[in-house]
Enzyme design. Structure first.
Site, mmCIF file in Angstrom:
data_model
loop_
_atom_site.group_PDB
_atom_site.id
_atom_site.type_symbol
_atom_site.label_atom_id
_atom_site.label_comp_id
_atom_site.label_asym_id
_atom_site.label_seq_id
_atom_site.Cartn_x
_atom_site.Cartn_y
_atom_site.Cartn_z
ATOM 1 N N ASP A 198 0.861 -1.181 0.000
ATOM 2 C CA ASP A 198 0.000 0.000 0.000
ATOM 3 C C ASP A 198 0.905 1.241 0.000
ATOM 4 O OD1 ASP A 198 0.884 0.285 2.610
ATOM 5 O OD2 ASP A 198 -1.102 0.259 3.525
ATOM 6 N N CYS B 58 3.081 -3.131 4.084
ATOM 7 C CA CYS B 58 2.224 -1.998 4.450
ATOM 8 C C CYS B 58 2.949 -1.276 5.592
ATOM 9 C CB CYS B 58 0.809 -2.436 4.811
ATOM 10 S SG CYS B 58 0.664 -3.515 6.259
ATOM 11 N N GLY B 59 2.260 -0.442 6.330
ATOM 12 C CA GLY B 59 2.942 0.327 7.380
ATOM 13 C C GLY B 59 3.542 -0.570 8.438
ATOM 14 N N THR B 60 2.739 -1.459 8.977
ATOM 15 C CA THR B 60 3.208 -2.369 10.039
ATOM 16 C C THR B 60 3.393 -3.810 9.551
ATOM 17 O OG1 THR B 60 0.931 -2.905 10.594
ATOM 18 C CG2 THR B 60 1.948 -1.072 11.806
ATOM 19 N N GLY B 61 2.803 -4.126 8.420
ATOM 20 C CA GLY B 61 2.770 -5.513 7.939
ATOM 21 C C GLY B 61 1.590 -6.284 8.500
ATOM 22 N N HIS C 276 9.688 -23.478 9.772
ATOM 23 C CA HIS C 276 8.652 -24.133 10.576
ATOM 24 C C HIS C 276 7.253 -24.009 9.981
ATOM 25 C CE1 HIS C 276 10.810 -24.427 14.743
ATOM 26 N NE2 HIS C 276 11.587 -24.776 13.739
ATOM 27 N N ASN C 277 6.969 -22.878 9.355
ATOM 28 C CA ASN C 277 5.585 -22.602 8.945
ATOM 29 C C ASN C 277 5.364 -22.719 7.443
ATOM 30 O OD1 ASN C 277 6.371 -20.170 11.209
ATOM 31 N ND2 ASN C 277 4.832 -21.695 11.774
ATOM 32 N N HIS D 4 6.830 -30.550 11.354
ATOM 33 C CA HIS D 4 6.181 -29.300 10.941
ATOM 34 C C HIS D 4 5.148 -29.548 9.836
ATOM 35 C CE1 HIS D 4 8.996 -27.255 13.467
ATOM 36 N NE2 HIS D 4 10.011 -27.810 12.823
ATOM 37 N N ARG E 148 1.719 -30.167 11.136
ATOM 38 C CA ARG E 148 1.049 -28.931 11.578
ATOM 39 C C ARG E 148 0.552 -28.119 10.385
ATOM 40 N NH1 ARG E 148 6.161 -28.764 15.632
ATOM 41 N NH2 ARG E 148 5.346 -30.385 16.998
HETATM 42 C C1 RB5 Z 1 -2.012 2.728 6.488
HETATM 43 O O1 RB5 Z 1 -2.010 3.959 7.107
HETATM 44 C C2 RB5 Z 1 -1.730 1.617 7.493
HETATM 45 O O2 RB5 Z 1 -2.834 1.449 8.325
HETATM 46 C C3 RB5 Z 1 -1.396 0.334 6.783
HETATM 47 O O3 RB5 Z 1 -0.296 0.549 5.977
HETATM 48 C C4 RB5 Z 1 -1.010 -0.854 7.645
HETATM 49 O O4 RB5 Z 1 -0.053 -0.506 8.602
HETATM 50 C C5 RB5 Z 1 -2.103 -1.641 8.214
HETATM 51 O O5 RB5 Z 1 -1.911 -2.660 8.845
#
Ligand code: RB5
Length: 210
Positions: A67, A124-127, A157-158, A192, A195
């Site tokens: 994103d 994305c921002g946090t993944g 493992h996954n 693994h 699982r």
């Molecule tokens: C976008 O601002 C942010 O919410 C998105 O990139 C992501 O971190 C969501 O999990």
């Protein structure tokens, strides 16, 4: 080195195709230099072909998506993959204009599950959002990795087939370390596998409940 913006789909031979399947004329190896088209990004540079001769030996094809928050890191990952000889399908986004991450998680996940690409990488921002969304697609095992160690475990493992990265939490070098370790690590199998089979069973349960 800068790859131009039309290089969304790059085939095994590293010729750049636009989405309309026209070649932009750029090649990444051969004699001399490859010229870029004349948009502001593309015209920035001329590529020294020799310098980036890819290793085309049996590298798995990678679907790449992000994103707006993951876009810059996605571009760095793409450069690394292309320079390392991986065929890449970049499903977007291609700017920092705000978009919704599930759209890109879906595109990448469907390509992986459909067998078009061996692995997916989502930023994305946090993944976190990408991981949640990708794991809604049956057959996807998406893992969020913040460092090389978690990336290795996700494969070992996954048997993760999609890697998610937080583009606002790691720098370019950190993201590339994560990608490198993810791609070089094999699934360990053995206990693994049992699982993983149970996770696949959950996918089948969910499909049956529709
Ligand atoms: C976008 O601002 C942010 O919410 C998105 O990139 C992501 O971190 C969501 O999990």
């Amino acid at each position: 080195m800068v790859y131009n913006n039309c290089c969304r789909s790059v085939n095994r031979n590293f010729r750049c195709e636009t989405q309309s399947n026209e070649f932009c004329g750029q090649t990444y190896w051969g004699v001399g230099v490859a010229r870029r088209r004349s948009n502001p990004i593309e015209s920035r540079s001329v590529v020294s072909a020799k310098k980036i001769m890819p290793d085309t030996s049996q590298k798995p094809r990678i679907a790449l998506g992000a994103d707006h928050a993951g876009f810059p890191v996605k571009e760095s990952i793409k450069r690394y993959l292309l320079e390392s000889g991986y065929p890449v399908e970049d499903v977007g986004t291609w700017s920092d204009e705000s978009v919704d991450y599930p759209d890109y998680a879906k595109r990448v996940s469907q390509r992986v599950v459909g067998g078009e690409d061996r692995f997916g990488i989502l930023v994305c921002g946090t993944g976190i959002g990408m991981t949640i969304a990708a794991n809604k697609v049956g057959g996807v095992r998406a893992a969020l990795a913040h460092d090389a160690a978690t990336a290795r475990m996700a494969r070992e493992h996954n048997d993760a087939n999609v890697l998610a990265i937080g583009g606002r939490l790691v720098n370019d070098a950190g993201a590339i370390e994560i990608v490198k370790d993810f791609l070089k690590t094999e699934f360990a199998g053995g206990r693994h596998q049992r699982r993983i089979d149970k996770i696949s069973e959950l996918d089948r349960d969910r499909a049956g409940n529709k």
